[in-house]
Structures are given as structure tokens and as C-alpha cells.
Design a protein around this motif. Sequence first.
Motif, PDB file in Angstrom:
ATOM      1  N   GLN A 144      -7.207   6.248   5.047  1.00  0.00           N
ATOM      2  CA  GLN A 144      -7.270   7.868   4.833  1.00  0.00           C
ATOM      3  C   GLN A 144      -6.093   8.399   4.010  1.00  0.00           C
ATOM      4  O   GLN A 144      -6.090   9.268   3.210  1.00  0.00           O
ATOM      5  N   ALA A 145      -5.047   7.873   4.418  1.00  0.00           N
ATOM      6  CA  ALA A 145      -3.571   8.248   3.847  1.00  0.00           C
ATOM      7  C   ALA A 145      -3.722   7.981   2.336  1.00  0.00           C
ATOM      8  O   ALA A 145      -3.127   8.550   1.516  1.00  0.00           O
ATOM      9  N   LEU A 146      -4.162   6.533   2.251  1.00  0.00           N
ATOM     10  CA  LEU A 146      -4.106   6.023   0.860  1.00  0.00           C
ATOM     11  C   LEU A 146      -5.085   6.843  -0.131  1.00  0.00           C
ATOM     12  O   LEU A 146      -4.754   6.976  -1.317  1.00  0.00           O
ATOM     13  N   ALA A 147      -6.202   7.338   0.536  1.00  0.00           N
ATOM     14  CA  ALA A 147      -7.271   7.971  -0.061  1.00  0.00           C
ATOM     15  C   ALA A 147      -6.568   9.269  -0.617  1.00  0.00           C
ATOM     16  O   ALA A 147      -6.966   9.619  -1.908  1.00  0.00           O
ATOM     17  N   LEU A 148      -6.009   9.880   0.264  1.00  0.00           N
ATOM     18  CA  LEU A 148      -5.427  11.172  -0.090  1.00  0.00           C
ATOM     19  C   LEU A 148      -4.394  10.983  -1.113  1.00  0.00           C
ATOM     20  O   LEU A 148      -4.270  11.806  -2.152  1.00  0.00           O
ATOM     21  N   ALA A 149      -3.597  10.047  -0.976  1.00  0.00           N
ATOM     22  CA  ALA A 149      -2.510   9.651  -2.041  1.00  0.00           C
ATOM     23  C   ALA A 149      -3.050   9.315  -3.523  1.00  0.00           C
ATOM     24  O   ALA A 149      -2.739  10.086  -4.450  1.00  0.00           O
ATOM     25  N   GLU A 150      -4.213   8.545  -3.347  1.00  0.00           N
ATOM     26  CA  GLU A 150      -4.827   7.987  -4.765  1.00  0.00           C
ATOM     27  C   GLU A 150      -5.241   9.442  -5.390  1.00  0.00           C
ATOM     28  O   GLU A 150      -5.550   9.318  -6.678  1.00  0.00           O
TER      29      GLU A 150
ATOM     30  N   ASP B 285       0.812  -1.279   0.116  1.00  0.00           N
ATOM     31  CA  ASP B 285       0.015  -0.061  -0.054  1.00  0.00           C
ATOM     32  C   ASP B 285       0.744   1.313   0.046  1.00  0.00           C
ATOM     33  O   ASP B 285       0.201   2.395  -0.387  1.00  0.00           O
ATOM     34  N   GLY B 286       2.111   1.211   0.358  1.00  0.00           N
ATOM     35  CA  GLY B 286       3.227   2.276   0.116  1.00  0.00           C
ATOM     36  C   GLY B 286       2.718   3.267   1.271  1.00  0.00           C
ATOM     37  O   GLY B 286       3.289   4.446   1.243  1.00  0.00           O
ATOM     38  N   ILE B 287       2.255   2.826   2.576  1.00  0.00           N
ATOM     39  CA  ILE B 287       2.111   3.713   3.665  1.00  0.00           C
ATOM     40  C   ILE B 287       3.035   3.553   4.784  1.00  0.00           C
ATOM     41  O   ILE B 287       3.293   2.213   5.004  1.00  0.00           O
ATOM     42  N   ALA B 288       3.766   4.618   4.910  1.00  0.00           N
ATOM     43  CA  ALA B 288       5.101   4.469   6.198  1.00  0.00           C
ATOM     44  C   ALA B 288       4.112   4.813   7.184  1.00  0.00           C
ATOM     45  O   ALA B 288       3.322   5.689   7.228  1.00  0.00           O
TER      46      ALA B 288
ATOM     47  N   TYR C  47       3.348  20.914   4.875  1.00  0.00           N
ATOM     48  CA  TYR C  47       3.727  21.253   3.534  1.00  0.00           C
ATOM     49  C   TYR C  47       4.596  20.219   2.721  1.00  0.00           C
ATOM     50  O   TYR C  47       5.248  20.340   1.976  1.00  0.00           O
ATOM     51  N   SER C  48       4.575  18.862   3.616  1.00  0.00           N
ATOM     52  CA  SER C  48       5.261  17.866   2.650  1.00  0.00           C
ATOM     53  C   SER C  48       4.722  17.415   1.556  1.00  0.00           C
ATOM     54  O   SER C  48       3.475  17.902   1.231  1.00  0.00           O
ATOM     55  N   THR C  49       5.552  16.877   0.544  1.00  0.00           N
ATOM     56  CA  THR C  49       4.851  16.368  -0.696  1.00  0.00           C
ATOM     57  C   THR C  49       4.089  15.191  -0.582  1.00  0.00           C
ATOM     58  O   THR C  49       3.410  14.665  -1.758  1.00  0.00           O
ATOM     59  N   ILE C  50       4.043  14.527   0.502  1.00  0.00           N
ATOM     60  CA  ILE C  50       3.034  13.328   0.710  1.00  0.00           C
ATOM     61  C   ILE C  50       2.191  13.842   1.845  1.00  0.00           C
ATOM     62  O   ILE C  50       2.369  14.684   2.422  1.00  0.00           O
ATOM     63  N   PRO C  51       1.000  13.004   1.724  1.00  0.00           N
ATOM     64  CA  PRO C  51      -0.102  13.228   2.700  1.00  0.00           C
ATOM     65  C   PRO C  51       0.464  12.714   4.322  1.00  0.00           C
ATOM     66  O   PRO C  51       1.183  11.661   4.286  1.00  0.00           O
ATOM     67  N   THR C  52      -0.003  13.560   5.178  1.00  0.00           N
ATOM     68  CA  THR C  52       0.518  13.201   6.484  1.00  0.00           C
ATOM     69  C   THR C  52      -0.604  12.875   7.300  1.00  0.00           C
ATOM     70  O   THR C  52      -1.687  13.870   7.228  1.00  0.00           O
ATOM     71  N   VAL C  53      -0.861  11.891   8.098  1.00  0.00           N
ATOM     72  CA  VAL C  53      -2.060  11.628   8.807  1.00  0.00           C
ATOM     73  C   VAL C  53      -1.818  11.021  10.499  1.00  0.00           C
ATOM     74  O   VAL C  53      -0.788  10.323  10.480  1.00  0.00           O
ATOM     75  N   ALA C  54      -2.425  12.046  11.344  1.00  0.00           N
ATOM     76  CA  ALA C  54      -2.326  11.752  12.782  1.00  0.00           C
ATOM     77  C   ALA C  54      -3.140  10.560  13.142  1.00  0.00           C
ATOM     78  O   ALA C  54      -4.453  11.074  13.109  1.00  0.00           O
ATOM     79  N   ALA C  55      -2.748   9.464  13.632  1.00  0.00           N
ATOM     80  CA  ALA C  55      -3.887   8.601  14.112  1.00  0.00           C
ATOM     81  C   ALA C  55      -3.492   8.810  15.877  1.00  0.00           C
ATOM     82  O   ALA C  55      -2.730   8.015  16.493  1.00  0.00           O
TER      83      ALA C  55
END
Length: 846
Positions: free
Chosen positions: A740-746, A505-508, A624-632
Motif C-alpha cells: 500500500q505504501a509503495l502504491a501511494l508513492a508510485e 522498495d524504498g519503504i522504511a 501532512y508529511s511529504t511521504i505516505p504514511t501507513v499504519a499496519a
Amino acid sequence: MTNGKFVVRKAAVLGAGVMGAQIAAHLINANVETLLFELPAEQGDANANVTKAVENLQKQEPAPLSVPARAAFIQPANYGQHLEWLRDCDIVIEAIAERMDWKTGLYQKIAPYLGAHTIFASNTSGLSINRLAQAFPENLRHRFCGIHFFNPPRYMHLVELIACEESDTAMLDDLEKFLVTYLGKGVIRAKDTPNFIANRIGVFSTLATMHHASAFDLGFDLVDALTGPLIGRPKSATFRTGDVVGLDILAHVIETMRDTLPDDPWHPSYAVPGWLQALIDSGALGQKSKRGIYQKVGREIHVLDPATQKYRLSAATADDDIKELLKRKNPADRFAALRANQSPQAQFLWALFRDLFHYCAVHLAVIADNARDLDFAMRWGFGWNQGPFEIWQAAGWNEIAGWINEDIAAGKSMSATPLPDWVGEMGQGVNRSINQDIQGVHRMHGSYAPASNTFRPRSELAVYQRQLFPDRLLGEEVQYGKTIFETDAVRMWHTVDNAGGTDGDGIAILSFKSKMHTIGSDVLDGVQESIEEAERNWRALVIWQTEPPFSAGANLQKTTERLKSSEPPSALNVLVKRFKKTAQSAVLKAARSLNLADALMAGKLAEVEAMVAQFQQTSQDLRYSTIPTVAAVDGLALGGGCEFVMHCDRAVATMESYIGLVEAGVGLLPAGGGCKELALRAWQDAKDSDPFPLLKNYFQSVATAQLGKSAEHAKELGYLRRADLVVMNRFELLYVAKAQALALAEAGYRPPLRTRNISVAGSTGIATIKGMLVNMLEGNFISEHDYLIGSKIAHVMCGGELTPGSLVDENWFLELERAAFIELLATEKTQARVEHTLKTGKPLRN
């Protein structure tokens, strides 16, 4: 039910008593349209009984509602006028008093009004589900079962799901999914035996405690000192818990066991003690009547002396040597020392555990499917850190079993019934993967089920696939994915597929390793490195901690000082009671995590300012990073932890998340971008209207160090955004956050454009807020230093002494934050507040 898919669109709760009203409140917390039924009032408004119950929900502590305004969504109803409304309900939950005749009479009344697919469930705490089912026509019984919530329903994780003989299996599976995901519960399938699992074991434990307290002549307050946190149980321990539950309720469940279990080997112990019955007869029912085993006299707490039937000052504590003994890390050492120590306190504790283990072993096959269900029932329903079998297994299965057998033979135990044969069989086992002997009922592949003589694996229902890392038992190892990089402060990793490889899924994921997940320069370095790594090689970054809390905030100087429990400030008493595992005040945690004392005394303000600047930069990097960030988020997110949450592209928070900017409690202000962010949100949300009303509300939250009492409350305070998600089950948090992170990336994520033209409230806004502060100062509601702190916060959030409407960028606010933080830090009174809170755990008003 819609086209074969189970959907709960509308629910009804029958009975507006304490339990029924709170179940309705939790359904409303979960956005389920809910009717609350009660008997019609004899005079005036027919719904007056329900209306009063709903009003009481808004006054109760801990709060049953996520926010008070949700009370308005509960629809009052009564049996005289509104039974037709039941036809539209997907589920109806009965929660009236524990009287078989009352319940069955109600069932017969409402059965003709249930919809074609309506599920009907009883919230009984121990009555027979099969006997209750007999009140329904036979063709409706497949839609009947027991759903036993624990009190208070919003906070207690356990729900026992009990089938009758005719209950439809698919219906039960649908209900389990609803309870787990939509209400956030841990579901145990209980057998239809008196008091089911948790209350059966919990009530016996209470009776055993009473029995041995009398045998060893220990006062009730001393027993509570011994049977609370010292042995991994809640602070209310035994007798205080009785007062909270209600002594009449406690007596009722004891009598249920006495009346329904005549052949039980422990039946002679199922009796209400004379002193308890005397309290009940006198109207002393516990907390609800303001007198029970304990009572408050002025500011003092008094406790009943059963020998004299009079109250005395409650002041007993456990002996120091017992406290030291119980602190031993090795459970086997602890239990060996307890049994060998001849003091009454040690012998009391050994006897208590011995009879608990004995009882659980004898009854396991009858009351539960397997040992895992029993242990989780006690952890989730009674707040124990470990279940009975976990404790036994950790202390050495064979050794403990041998001691129990010796005491049975010597006539010391409460029953002479021998341990079942399977107990000896559990003392033999080998984990071939590590070539190590394994003793006990919990193994990597499952937990022992004596009825089938098998080790039962966890449920394979689809809902549990959402729990990437479910609550685990002793002996269940957990591997948190595969490491990307790791430092002493953080670990960046990713989940793996069934074969142990990258799940694709590519999510770190980033997890902190610091105490209470505080944020020091080493964590800031780790966050920045994680963002850079994610930008190079990953699609998104999720910040998630393997255990709560999310973060206790900034840690400006790394410290190894251990956090100490303390009596919390009164403003946070409710939160602390609610959150047992982190029972220190938010202000104390914030102060300890800041740990500024050494830096202050050494005059290292420049060093602190550099760290504040680094914190601000990290917050901006998250935004402002170029990848989405999500706080869980789960549990506490204080100060700097809250600021990280506010700067991620999205937050996903459990309902029981307590989020806030608490720096004002120790004489400081948020300086990791928190003030800036609230000023920005006020401006954005106001659109073309005046942002000052919103800004003033946000100022009040920051200046009073207000914590959100739920994730929904955090939205009201501005710490979470409307688009941020609330998850009911904490074990599904990571699953949803990754989605959520994957949806933002997609969606082809791009960072937001930097805001350069923020309109400030300026000098007029500052003057208005200072006017409010002056009135509070003159009325002696705040001190002069409180006034200074509030003025600094106002100065930052209003954008400084500029002409109202002046346009500035985000850096302008960040510079104001940094300067004001250092100015407050340099004052003697803030230094005194920090030092005092560190030493005493209490806030200083100076």
C-alpha cells in the motif's frame, strides 16, 4: 476455477449446527458468497432451521461475525429444494455431526449436483478421510479432502488439511493458499490418522491430566489452576475447556481413539472416566447446558468433586512455592526443580509433561510429517504458548530424555513403550556457524521428520512468500531487516533482500520498543525523527510492531511499572477472552499507559499539556508529511495508538484488531487529534447534508469508550476509513502494508491540503447532546462526572459555543481538545478514577 486460476467466488456449507454456521460466518467475513444448507423444516418455511442458526450467530460470544449486519449475506438453503445451487459453488464444506453413516449418506445424495470443478471437503474432527472418500464416485475423489477448522473458526488460527489417497496435489496447494490468505489461517498438512494431529495430542493431554489428577488426588479446580497460564496454556486450562467444548464431544473423541487405535501402546488410557460418563448421562454437558464439571450458583462458581459426585465451591489455587518455581526464566531449572520437588502438585506437573513428551515422540512419525507441524498444531489449535517439542528442547533435550527413560524403567509412565531411537540422535548436533551444540528437533534449517530421517524446511508454496516474518519456533532466529536508526524507544529499519542488502522498495519501517508499544515523549521524538528521515531518504513510512499490540496508547510519563493481569471490566470481558495474550482490560491498559498519577500529585499540568501538544503535532506530522504514511495494525490500538492510525494516510489492519478511543474510561477525552479527526470525518462524509447525525454517532463511540470488536467494526465506528484495508492473516500484514505504501508513492504522492473551512455543529449540537446526557443523568444511567466528561467531549467535537455552520480550521479543534483534556485532568474525580484504575484494574464510577 477460472482459466486455470483458482478463485473461490461462491461456497456452500452443509450443516447449520454450531460449527457449520460459524464456518459460514467466517466465509462471509472474508467476503465469500456463502450458502448454508440444512434439512428442510417439517412445517412452515422450509429454510427455518437455517434462519434460526443465522439468527443465533448474532447472539453468540465471542462473535462469529465481524459485524452483525453480515448475517444478512448468508443465503439459507435446504437439501429438499436447493441442491442444484451447488453446481455454481467453487468449494463445498460438509460440517454435519461426526457420524460416518450420516456423512457418507449425504455425500451420495449431493455428489450428482457438484459442479465440474467443485472441491468438496469434510470438516470432520477425526474420522478417516479415505473412508469418507469411498462414498464418492471414483472420478470425483481427486477433488475431495478434509478441512478441519478449530472452534471458534473466526478466532482459532489452525486448519488441518488432510488428503485422501486420490486428492489432487494442485488442488491441495490452491486450497492452502485460499485458507492462508483469504481466511487468515495457519495450515498444517495432517496425515489421515484418527483425530489427526492437534486433537490426537490434545485429547491425550486431557486424558493424561485426568489420569494424574486422580493418581495425585487433586481436585479439578486445582488442576485447572496448575494447567492454565502458569504453564503457558489458556486460562480455561483443562476441565474448563472440556465444559466449553462440550463433555459429550470430549467423550466422542475419546471413544474415537478407543475404537480406531486398538494397537496403540496407550490404548488402556483411551477410556471415558466414570464420573464424566455420569455427568453426560445426567444431561450435564458443560457450558451449553449450564452445568458440567463446573456450574454457576448465583455469583459463585462450583466444581464437581468426583469422589462424592457433588458440587462444592471452586476456590483452589496453586501453592506459592509452585508458582515461584514456574516463574523461573530458565526452562532447564524449572523442570529440574519440578522433578526434584516431592509435593503432589510438582510431581503431577512433571508426570503430565513426561507422558506428553513420551507420547509425542512415539507417535510423531505416524501422525505428522515433522515436529514443526505438531508444535504449531498445538499452538494454533489449542492456544499453547509453546508446542511439546519446543518445551522439551528448551528444557534440555538429553536431560529430559534421560529422565523419561528412568521413569519408564521404574514403571512410573503411562506406557512402558521405549522412546524411539531418533530421540537419542536428536541429542547430538552442532551449529557450525556459531560452533555450538544443538540438541532437539528444531534447527535453523528445518524440523525433524522421523519418517524420512531428515530436517524438513518450511513450505515453499508461493503464498508463504507474503509472510515476511512468519510465526517462528524455538531455535529459529529472526532478523528484522537492517537498522536505519535506533533509540531506546523506537527502531527505524528496512527489509533486506536475500543477500542481506537493501531490498530496493524504498519503504522504511518504524517499530516501537516500549512496553505494550505505549507512546511517551521519547516515542513521539522517535516518530518525528523517523518522518524527517523518511522525507529525506525514503519513499514511504510504515508503522508496524514486531509483535502485537499495535499500541496501548499514550504514556505521558515513562514508567517501568510492570503491567499486571487483572479481572477486566465487564464491558470488555468478551474482548479479553478473545485475546488471550493481552489479557488485561483496555481501560486498565489505557490508565497504566497514561500513568498520570505522579504528574497529577506534583501539579505538573503544564508539563502534561506540553506533551499533549507534542502528541497532537506528531499526529499532524503523520497526516501532512511529504511521504505516505501507513499504519499496519494488529491487536489493540487504544487511545493515542488509535489516533496515530487515524492520522496515517492509510491503515491496514488485521481482522482481529480492536481499535478505539478509550480515554473516557478513566475520566479523560482523546486529545491527540482523535476528537478533531472524527469531527472532520463527519463533515467530509456528510458532504452537502447535515453532518450532525454522523457526529452524534461518533460522539457516542468516544463518550462510551467503545472499542471496535473487529477491524470491520472499527470502520462502522469511524476509527478506520472505507479505504483502509482489512487483512485476514496477521503474518501477511507487513507485506500488504508495504504494498500500500509503495502504491501511494508510485502514484506521485502529495500530502492532503490542510482543511481550513470546517463547518461546526456549534452551540446547537452541544445543546442537543447535553439534552441526551441530562436524560441519562436523571435516569441514573450516568453520574454527574460522566455528564461532565460527555459535555467536554461534545464541546470539542461540536467546535465549541459557536454559531452552527461557523467555519474553523483543524487547529481550532486541537486547541479545544487540549484545553478540555487539562480541565478534566485537573478535577479530583478524574484523578480518583485514574488512581483507582491503576490500583485495582477496575473502573471507578464516581
